[in-house]
Design an enzyme around this catalytic site. Structure first.
Site: not given
Length: 278
Positions: A176, A234
């Site tokens: 990611r 995050c």
């Protein structure tokens, strides 16, 4: 204080004259609420905590998927868990602390000092022979007083500054970070200047956090020591709390946390997004 407690330590504490308040924070991104799993069996005396409704607020997409709750709402939730000023608290989940750390971080941010995470979560509890019970315990409403502001927090501008002049950790999975996949957010990649530091890499094969020395060595390899200006983010601010937990377990200061994280950043078209490993 060590932010972690072992299953054996928790079992002993639950038989002491003033046992800790235990919070069950089972939650999975995109999955059903953990309340169903809680009902099937939980650590004795544990109270279920809903991450989506009690540990997060609601706002615009540019606020992120899990913005911080309003302090009045969070205090009301904590009182519903039976918390009083001066109580000891232990939070746990079934994903190695990934969601329990959100409760730990919020309570610390709100001025609650004596709060720890069960190392290894429910898996470690069961492996140690810990008992479970069903049903919700009778909990008298608490009177705890909470106020945010005890831990450093970043907004988007401050996160950008830490990436430029300090070390901004991206706690998501590496794919990611690199922009190879993005299952949730509108754009793939990472905040420019951030460093990939998957928090899953701080967890050993037994589901517990790595030993303190190994954690410290890992963060040192990422450019962080006790004097580093450090921040963490995050996808939505949940896993970032686990990275903050790992840093304190390593003996380092708790880093500044960007609650909006990439979900907020990527929803703002004015914010640039980088891709690739560097």
């Amino acid at each position: 204080m060590n932010p972690l407690v072992s299953a054996a330590e928790l079992a002993a504490a639950l038989t002491a004259p003033n046992p800790p308040r235990v919070l069950d924070v089972r939650w999975k991104l995109g999955g059903p609420p953990g309340r169903e799993e809680y009902a099937k069996g939980h650590v004795p005396s544990a109270v279920y905590v809903d991450l989506d409704t009690e540990l997060a607020g609601h706002g615009l997409p540019t606020d992120g998927r899990h913005p911080l709750p309003a302090i009045a709402d969070f205090q009301a939730a904590a009182r519903g868990w039976g918390l009083n000023d001066g109580d000891a608290v232990v939070a746990y989940d079934d994903v190695s602390g990934m969601s329990a750390a959100r409760a730990w971080w919020l309570l610390r941010h709100a001025g609650f000092e004596n709060v720890r995470v069960l190392d290894g979560g429910l898996t470690a509890w069961l492996a140690a022979g810990g008992a479970v019970e069903t049903g919700r315990p009778d909990v008298a409403p608490g009177t705890v007083h909470l106020e945010f502001g005890q831990l450093p927090v970043l907004d988007a501008d401050a996160a950008e500054a830490v990436a430029a002049h300090g070390v901004l950790l991206d706690a998501r999975a590496g794919e990611r970070f690199r922009g190879e996949v993005e299952p949730v957010d509108p754009r793939a990649g990472h905040i420019p200047g951030a460093v990939s530091a998957p928090t899953a890499d701080t967890i050993g094969p037994d589901g517990r956090l790595l030993p303190q020395r190994e954690l410290a060595e890992r963060f040192a390899a990422l450019g962080i020591d006790a004097g580093t200006r450090a921040g963490v983010y995050c996808g939505s601010g949940v896993t970032a709390a686990h990275a903050a937990l790992a840093m304190e377990a390593a003996g380092l200061p708790i880093p500044a946390l960007y609650p909006g994280s990439f979900s907020a950043w990527s929803n703002d078209p004015a914010r640039p997004v980088a891709v690739g490993a560097d």
